[in-house]
Design a protein around this motif. Structure first.
Motif, PDB file in Angstrom:
ATOM      1  N   TYR A  43     -26.883   7.922 -23.445  1.00  0.00           N
ATOM      2  CA  TYR A  43     -25.942   8.820 -22.775  1.00  0.00           C
ATOM      3  C   TYR A  43     -25.028   8.038 -21.837  1.00  0.00           C
ATOM      4  O   TYR A  43     -23.819   8.237 -21.821  1.00  0.00           O
ATOM      5  CB  TYR A  43     -26.679   9.879 -21.957  1.00  0.00           C
ATOM      6  CG  TYR A  43     -27.388  10.960 -22.739  1.00  0.00           C
ATOM      7  CD1 TYR A  43     -27.215  11.131 -24.109  1.00  0.00           C
ATOM      8  CD2 TYR A  43     -28.246  11.827 -22.102  1.00  0.00           C
ATOM      9  CE1 TYR A  43     -27.874  12.128 -24.802  1.00  0.00           C
ATOM     10  CE2 TYR A  43     -28.914  12.832 -22.786  1.00  0.00           C
ATOM     11  CZ  TYR A  43     -28.721  12.983 -24.131  1.00  0.00           C
ATOM     12  OH  TYR A  43     -29.373  13.972 -24.806  1.00  0.00           O
ATOM     13  N   ALA A  78     -16.639  19.454 -26.579  1.00  0.00           N
ATOM     14  CA  ALA A  78     -17.686  19.520 -25.557  1.00  0.00           C
ATOM     15  C   ALA A  78     -18.281  20.922 -25.481  1.00  0.00           C
ATOM     16  O   ALA A  78     -19.505  21.086 -25.470  1.00  0.00           O
ATOM     17  CB  ALA A  78     -17.132  19.091 -24.204  1.00  0.00           C
ATOM     18  N   VAL A  79     -17.420  21.922 -25.452  1.00  0.00           N
ATOM     19  CA  VAL A  79     -17.903  23.308 -25.369  1.00  0.00           C
ATOM     20  C   VAL A  79     -18.738  23.659 -26.599  1.00  0.00           C
ATOM     21  O   VAL A  79     -19.838  24.214 -26.484  1.00  0.00           O
ATOM     22  CB  VAL A  79     -16.716  24.289 -25.196  1.00  0.00           C
ATOM     23  CG1 VAL A  79     -17.163  25.727 -25.390  1.00  0.00           C
ATOM     24  CG2 VAL A  79     -16.081  24.100 -23.828  1.00  0.00           C
ATOM     25  N   PHE A  82     -22.135  21.860 -26.474  1.00  0.00           N
ATOM     26  CA  PHE A  82     -23.067  22.445 -25.511  1.00  0.00           C
ATOM     27  C   PHE A  82     -23.563  23.818 -25.974  1.00  0.00           C
ATOM     28  O   PHE A  82     -24.735  24.142 -25.799  1.00  0.00           O
ATOM     29  CB  PHE A  82     -22.439  22.526 -24.116  1.00  0.00           C
ATOM     30  CG  PHE A  82     -22.307  21.185 -23.442  1.00  0.00           C
ATOM     31  CD1 PHE A  82     -23.365  20.286 -23.413  1.00  0.00           C
ATOM     32  CD2 PHE A  82     -21.125  20.829 -22.839  1.00  0.00           C
ATOM     33  CE1 PHE A  82     -23.240  19.053 -22.800  1.00  0.00           C
ATOM     34  CE2 PHE A  82     -20.988  19.597 -22.208  1.00  0.00           C
ATOM     35  CZ  PHE A  82     -22.056  18.710 -22.191  1.00  0.00           C
ATOM     36  N   SER A  85     -26.078  23.215 -28.638  1.00  0.00           N
ATOM     37  CA  SER A  85     -27.317  22.642 -28.094  1.00  0.00           C
ATOM     38  C   SER A  85     -28.254  23.719 -27.553  1.00  0.00           C
ATOM     39  O   SER A  85     -29.467  23.517 -27.497  1.00  0.00           O
ATOM     40  CB  SER A  85     -27.011  21.616 -27.002  1.00  0.00           C
ATOM     41  OG  SER A  85     -26.607  22.244 -25.809  1.00  0.00           O
ATOM     42  N   LEU A  86     -27.699  24.862 -27.179  1.00  0.00           N
ATOM     43  CA  LEU A  86     -28.541  25.956 -26.692  1.00  0.00           C
ATOM     44  C   LEU A  86     -29.406  26.546 -27.801  1.00  0.00           C
ATOM     45  O   LEU A  86     -30.469  27.102 -27.544  1.00  0.00           O
ATOM     46  CB  LEU A  86     -27.672  27.064 -26.079  1.00  0.00           C
ATOM     47  CG  LEU A  86     -26.876  26.664 -24.836  1.00  0.00           C
ATOM     48  CD1 LEU A  86     -25.943  27.801 -24.438  1.00  0.00           C
ATOM     49  CD2 LEU A  86     -27.804  26.268 -23.709  1.00  0.00           C
ATOM     50  N   ARG A 112     -30.999  18.875 -30.305  1.00  0.00           N
ATOM     51  CA  ARG A 112     -30.458  19.221 -28.988  1.00  0.00           C
ATOM     52  C   ARG A 112     -29.969  17.963 -28.267  1.00  0.00           C
ATOM     53  O   ARG A 112     -28.885  17.959 -27.680  1.00  0.00           O
ATOM     54  CB  ARG A 112     -31.530  19.924 -28.160  1.00  0.00           C
ATOM     55  CG  ARG A 112     -31.049  20.336 -26.778  1.00  0.00           C
ATOM     56  CD  ARG A 112     -32.114  21.090 -26.000  1.00  0.00           C
ATOM     57  NE  ARG A 112     -32.463  22.315 -26.697  1.00  0.00           N
ATOM     58  CZ  ARG A 112     -33.703  22.622 -27.127  1.00  0.00           C
ATOM     59  NH1 ARG A 112     -34.689  21.801 -26.906  1.00  0.00           N
ATOM     60  NH2 ARG A 112     -33.929  23.748 -27.749  1.00  0.00           N
ATOM     61  N   ILE A 116     -26.163  17.307 -26.915  1.00  0.00           N
ATOM     62  CA  ILE A 116     -25.899  17.087 -25.493  1.00  0.00           C
ATOM     63  C   ILE A 116     -25.157  15.770 -25.300  1.00  0.00           C
ATOM     64  O   ILE A 116     -24.201  15.686 -24.522  1.00  0.00           O
ATOM     65  CB  ILE A 116     -27.210  17.130 -24.682  1.00  0.00           C
ATOM     66  CG1 ILE A 116     -27.740  18.559 -24.635  1.00  0.00           C
ATOM     67  CG2 ILE A 116     -27.001  16.582 -23.266  1.00  0.00           C
ATOM     68  CD1 ILE A 116     -29.125  18.694 -24.040  1.00  0.00           C
ATOM     69  N   GLY A 119     -21.602  16.319 -26.225  1.00  0.00           N
ATOM     70  CA  GLY A 119     -20.924  17.073 -25.165  1.00  0.00           C
ATOM     71  C   GLY A 119     -20.585  16.198 -23.974  1.00  0.00           C
ATOM     72  O   GLY A 119     -19.463  16.252 -23.449  1.00  0.00           O
ATOM     73  N   ILE A 120     -21.527  15.382 -23.542  1.00  0.00           N
ATOM     74  CA  ILE A 120     -21.286  14.469 -22.415  1.00  0.00           C
ATOM     75  C   ILE A 120     -20.154  13.505 -22.746  1.00  0.00           C
ATOM     76  O   ILE A 120     -19.251  13.280 -21.935  1.00  0.00           O
ATOM     77  CB  ILE A 120     -22.573  13.705 -22.050  1.00  0.00           C
ATOM     78  CG1 ILE A 120     -23.598  14.663 -21.448  1.00  0.00           C
ATOM     79  CG2 ILE A 120     -22.276  12.553 -21.096  1.00  0.00           C
ATOM     80  CD1 ILE A 120     -24.982  14.052 -21.273  1.00  0.00           C
TER      81      ILE A 120
END
Length: 138
Positions: A43, A78-79, A82, A85-86, A112, A116, A119-120
């Motif tokens: 990350y 990114a949106v 994320f 990932s939920l 997940r 993430i 997204g980061i």
């Protein structure tokens, strides 16, 4: 005689610089290899690369009148990452045993952790673009 002495000094300096450079590069690459073994290390490295590229890209396009399209693409990625990932399943398998087939999975089947990370990466890429664009030469 001065030419020979200058040549000898140049060869010695060049050799010392190359040896020290190789040692520093080797140490840095070993550190990076060690860092990418952990999820947090991946990350951080991904975020650093994304930030640097974003700043460069924003600076490169500053003065063109509108914010770079890559900013908006990065924010959407990114949106989406994320949100996916939920709903994603748990942690991914370690990199050693996963093989190349894991890289070819469609994003809705990613773990997940991988979502993430995506997204980061895209958040810091967008941040870097804004920083580079606003601080550019435009």
């Amino acid at each position: 005689m001065d030419l020979i002495l200058e040549l000898i000094v140049s060869v010695i300096v060049q050799f010392v610089v190359e040896v020290i450079g190789e040692l520093l590069l080797d140490t840095a690459l070993r550190g990076v290899a060690s860092a990418v073994q952990s999820r947090l290390g991946r990350y951080v490295l991904s975020a650093l690369i994304g930030e640097l590229f974003g700043v460069w890209w924003g600076h490169h396009l500053s003065g063109h009148g509108t914010l770079p399209k890559l900013l908006w693409v990065s924010l959407v990625f990114a949106v989406v990452a994320f949100v996916l990932s939920l709903q994603a399943r748990g942690s991914e398998t370690p990199l050693r045993g996963a093989g190349w087939s894991r890289l070819l999975l469609p994003p809705w089947r990613w773990s997940r952790d991988r979502l993430i990370g995506l997204g980061i990466l895209n958040v810091v890429l967008a941040q870097g673009i804004v920083i580079g664009y606003l601080g550019g030469h435009g």
